[in-house]
Design a protein around this motif. Structure first.
Motif, PDB file in Angstrom:
ATOM      1  N   LEU A 196       0.836  -1.196   0.000  1.00 22.96           N
ATOM      2  CA  LEU A 196       0.000   0.000   0.000  1.00 22.96           C
ATOM      3  C   LEU A 196       0.871   1.246   0.000  1.00 22.96           C
ATOM      4  CD1 LEU A 196      -2.720  -1.023   2.602  1.00 22.96           C
ATOM      5  CD2 LEU A 196      -2.987  -0.832   0.130  1.00 22.96           C
ATOM      6  N   ALA A 197       0.432   2.240  -0.715  1.00 24.44           N
ATOM      7  CA  ALA A 197       1.142   3.517  -0.749  1.00 24.44           C
ATOM      8  C   ALA A 197       1.007   4.197   0.610  1.00 24.44           C
ATOM      9  CB  ALA A 197       0.557   4.403  -1.831  1.00 24.44           C
ATOM     10  N   VAL A 198       1.979   5.009   0.948  1.00 23.33           N
ATOM     11  CA  VAL A 198       1.951   5.764   2.198  1.00 23.33           C
ATOM     12  C   VAL A 198       1.687   7.224   1.852  1.00 23.33           C
ATOM     13  CG1 VAL A 198       3.260   6.444   4.241  1.00 23.33           C
ATOM     14  CG2 VAL A 198       3.580   4.154   3.269  1.00 23.33           C
ATOM     15  N   TYR A 199       0.655   7.792   2.472  1.00 20.19           N
ATOM     16  CA  TYR A 199       0.267   9.167   2.192  1.00 20.19           C
ATOM     17  C   TYR A 199       0.505  10.056   3.409  1.00 20.19           C
ATOM     18  CZ  TYR A 199      -2.018   7.108  -1.840  1.00 20.19           C
ATOM     19  OH  TYR A 199      -2.277   6.429  -3.000  1.00 20.19           O
ATOM     20  N   LYS A 200       0.777  11.325   3.127  1.00 24.34           N
ATOM     21  CA  LYS A 200       1.002  12.324   4.168  1.00 24.34           C
ATOM     22  C   LYS A 200      -0.172  13.294   4.185  1.00 24.34           C
ATOM     23  CE  LYS A 200       6.002  12.131   3.634  1.00 24.34           C
ATOM     24  NZ  LYS A 200       7.231  12.889   3.423  1.00 24.34           N
ATOM     25  N   ILE A 201      -0.176  14.168   5.183  1.00 25.93           N
ATOM     26  CA  ILE A 201      -1.242  15.157   5.303  1.00 25.93           C
ATOM     27  C   ILE A 201      -1.339  16.028   4.052  1.00 25.93           C
ATOM     28  CG2 ILE A 201       0.192  16.877   6.512  1.00 25.93           C
ATOM     29  CD1 ILE A 201      -3.456  16.171   7.388  1.00 25.93           C
ATOM     30  N   GLU A 202      -0.187  16.319   3.430  1.00 24.98           N
ATOM     31  CA  GLU A 202      -0.184  17.129   2.213  1.00 24.98           C
ATOM     32  C   GLU A 202      -0.978  16.443   1.098  1.00 24.98           C
ATOM     33  OE1 GLU A 202       2.752  16.239   3.806  1.00 24.98           O
ATOM     34  OE2 GLU A 202       3.014  18.142   4.849  1.00 24.98           O
ATOM     35  N   ASP A 203      -0.869  15.113   1.033  1.00 35.67           N
ATOM     36  CA  ASP A 203      -1.616  14.357   0.025  1.00 35.67           C
ATOM     37  C   ASP A 203      -3.121  14.447   0.291  1.00 35.67           C
ATOM     38  OD1 ASP A 203       0.779  13.351  -1.219  1.00 35.67           O
ATOM     39  OD2 ASP A 203       0.961  11.963   0.473  1.00 35.67           O
ATOM     40  N   LEU A 204      -3.494  14.314   1.563  1.00 35.42           N
ATOM     41  CA  LEU A 204      -4.916  14.372   1.920  1.00 35.42           C
ATOM     42  C   LEU A 204      -5.527  15.723   1.567  1.00 35.42           C
ATOM     43  CD1 LEU A 204      -4.867  12.664   5.436  1.00 35.42           C
ATOM     44  CD2 LEU A 204      -5.526  11.651   3.251  1.00 35.42           C
ATOM     45  N   LYS A 205      -4.758  16.786   1.755  1.00 38.40           N
ATOM     46  CA  LYS A 205      -5.263  18.133   1.504  1.00 38.40           C
ATOM     47  C   LYS A 205      -5.523  18.403   0.027  1.00 38.40           C
ATOM     48  CE  LYS A 205      -3.520  20.252   5.677  1.00 38.40           C
ATOM     49  NZ  LYS A 205      -2.733  21.312   6.294  1.00 38.40           N
ATOM     50  N   GLN A 206      -5.024  17.542  -0.859  1.00 38.47           N
ATOM     51  CA  GLN A 206      -5.260  17.694  -2.298  1.00 38.47           C
ATOM     52  C   GLN A 206      -6.524  16.971  -2.760  1.00 38.47           C
ATOM     53  OE1 GLN A 206      -1.726  16.529  -4.413  1.00 38.47           O
ATOM     54  NE2 GLN A 206      -0.422  17.907  -3.230  1.00 38.47           N
ATOM     55  N   HIS A 207      -7.187  16.273  -1.834  1.00 34.79           N
ATOM     56  CA  HIS A 207      -8.366  15.470  -2.201  1.00 34.79           C
ATOM     57  C   HIS A 207      -9.512  15.770  -1.240  1.00 34.79           C
ATOM     58  CE1 HIS A 207      -5.949  13.169  -5.049  1.00 34.79           C
ATOM     59  NE2 HIS A 207      -4.983  13.271  -4.149  1.00 34.79           N
ATOM     60  N   THR A 208     -10.041  16.992  -1.335  1.00 36.68           N
ATOM     61  CA  THR A 208     -11.061  17.439  -0.386  1.00 36.68           C
ATOM     62  C   THR A 208     -12.350  17.916  -1.050  1.00 36.68           C
ATOM     63  OG1 THR A 208     -10.111  19.658  -0.380  1.00 36.68           O
ATOM     64  CG2 THR A 208      -9.321  18.148   1.318  1.00 36.68           C
ATOM     65  N   THR A 209     -12.592  17.450  -2.266  1.00 44.18           N
ATOM     66  CA  THR A 209     -13.797  17.886  -2.980  1.00 44.18           C
ATOM     67  C   THR A 209     -14.659  16.681  -3.343  1.00 44.18           C
ATOM     68  OG1 THR A 209     -12.875  17.677  -5.211  1.00 44.18           O
ATOM     69  CG2 THR A 209     -12.441  19.752  -4.030  1.00 44.18           C
ATOM     70  N   ASP A 210     -15.846  16.962  -3.862  1.00 41.80           N
ATOM     71  CA  ASP A 210     -16.715  15.857  -4.274  1.00 41.80           C
ATOM     72  C   ASP A 210     -16.225  15.192  -5.559  1.00 41.80           C
ATOM     73  OD1 ASP A 210     -17.302  18.030  -5.873  1.00 41.80           O
ATOM     74  OD2 ASP A 210     -19.473  17.725  -5.828  1.00 41.80           O
ATOM     75  N   LYS A 211     -15.218  15.775  -6.212  1.00 37.25           N
ATOM     76  CA  LYS A 211     -14.615  15.177  -7.411  1.00 37.25           C
ATOM     77  C   LYS A 211     -13.508  14.189  -7.050  1.00 37.25           C
ATOM     78  CE  LYS A 211     -16.915  17.877 -10.250  1.00 37.25           C
ATOM     79  NZ  LYS A 211     -18.311  17.652  -9.926  1.00 37.25           N
ATOM     80  N   THR A 212     -12.840  14.431  -5.948  1.00 36.14           N
ATOM     81  CA  THR A 212     -11.786  13.541  -5.463  1.00 36.14           C
ATOM     82  C   THR A 212     -11.716  13.700  -3.943  1.00 36.14           C
ATOM     83  OG1 THR A 212      -9.431  12.999  -5.503  1.00 36.14           O
ATOM     84  CG2 THR A 212     -10.007  15.244  -6.127  1.00 36.14           C
ATOM     85  N   CYS A 213     -12.193  12.697  -3.247  1.00 37.99           N
ATOM     86  CA  CYS A 213     -12.371  12.787  -1.798  1.00 37.99           C
ATOM     87  C   CYS A 213     -11.679  11.623  -1.086  1.00 37.99           C
ATOM     88  CB  CYS A 213     -13.863  12.789  -1.488  1.00 37.99           C
ATOM     89  SG  CYS A 213     -14.224  12.941   0.264  1.00 37.99           S
ATOM     90  N   TRP A 214     -10.659  11.948  -0.294  1.00 41.55           N
ATOM     91  CA  TRP A 214      -9.931  10.937   0.470  1.00 41.55           C
ATOM     92  C   TRP A 214     -10.134  11.180   1.953  1.00 41.55           C
ATOM     93  CZ3 TRP A 214      -4.312  10.365  -1.828  1.00 41.55           C
ATOM     94  CH2 TRP A 214      -4.402   9.963  -3.159  1.00 41.55           C
ATOM     95  N   LEU A 215     -10.203  10.082   2.701  1.00 42.50           N
ATOM     96  CA  LEU A 215     -10.311  10.151   4.161  1.00 42.50           C
ATOM     97  C   LEU A 215      -9.196   9.332   4.789  1.00 42.50           C
ATOM     98  CD1 LEU A 215     -14.071   9.542   5.027  1.00 42.50           C
ATOM     99  CD2 LEU A 215     -12.813  11.674   5.185  1.00 42.50           C
TER     100      LEU A 215
END
Length: 155
Positions: free
Chosen positions: A25-44
């Motif tokens: 599995l890929a490892v994500y940081k907070i910076e990655d999460l902040k790029q996916h905060t819309t209804d078009k691309t949403c990560w939790l």
């Protein structure tokens, strides 16, 4: 003289095959999460794992906007406070895309002092105070009201 070694025709199980066949599995940081905060691309990020829940937004029983308010950060507390069912937690696994660096998966669970102390049974004195104090305050309030009402009538 040639010695022949007996050969085994049984298959030898490879117990490491499951571990080797699992994709890393890929490892994500907070910076990655902040790029996916819309209804078009949403990560939790929940419990140390990252989920791409974009396709689930419209299906979420609480509405997609509640999910969007938990994006761009570690949403573990938000997710747990809602009290999701076990089936909801299993459904989340369908959207797993990686792990969250610094997430709850990496940290030991810490029980707060408030939770730990509240699990102790109350003493009989504390129970009595929990009942008697509100009753006493109510009696005082009624008495003051009665006194002030009678005093106004006398004037």
């Amino acid at each position: 003289h040639t010695s022949s070694t007996p050969s085994c025709s049984w298959p030898v199980p490879n117990f490491m095959a499951d571990e080797q066949s699992k994709p890393q599995l890929a490892v994500y940081k907070i910076e990655d999460l902040k790029q996916h905060t819309t209804d078009k691309t949403c990560w939790l990020a929940v419990n140390g794992k990252v989920y791409d829940v974009t396709d689930f937004l419209e299906e979420h029983p609480g509405g997609y906007d509640i999910i969007l308010t938990s994006t761009g950060k570690d949403a573990t507390q938000d997710f747990e406070e809602i009290g999701h069912s076990n089936s909801a937690k299993r459904l989340l696994e369908k959207y797993l895309i990686g792990t969250y660096e610094g997430g709850e998966l990496d940290k030991p669970k810490i029980v707060s002092k408030i939770v730990a102390s509240s699990s102790k049974p109350m003493s009989s004195t504390a129970r009595a105070l929990n009942v008697m104090l509100p009753v006493a305050l109510l009696v005082v309030a009624v008495a003051v009201n009665f006194y002030l009402t009678r005093k106004q009538l006398q004037v």
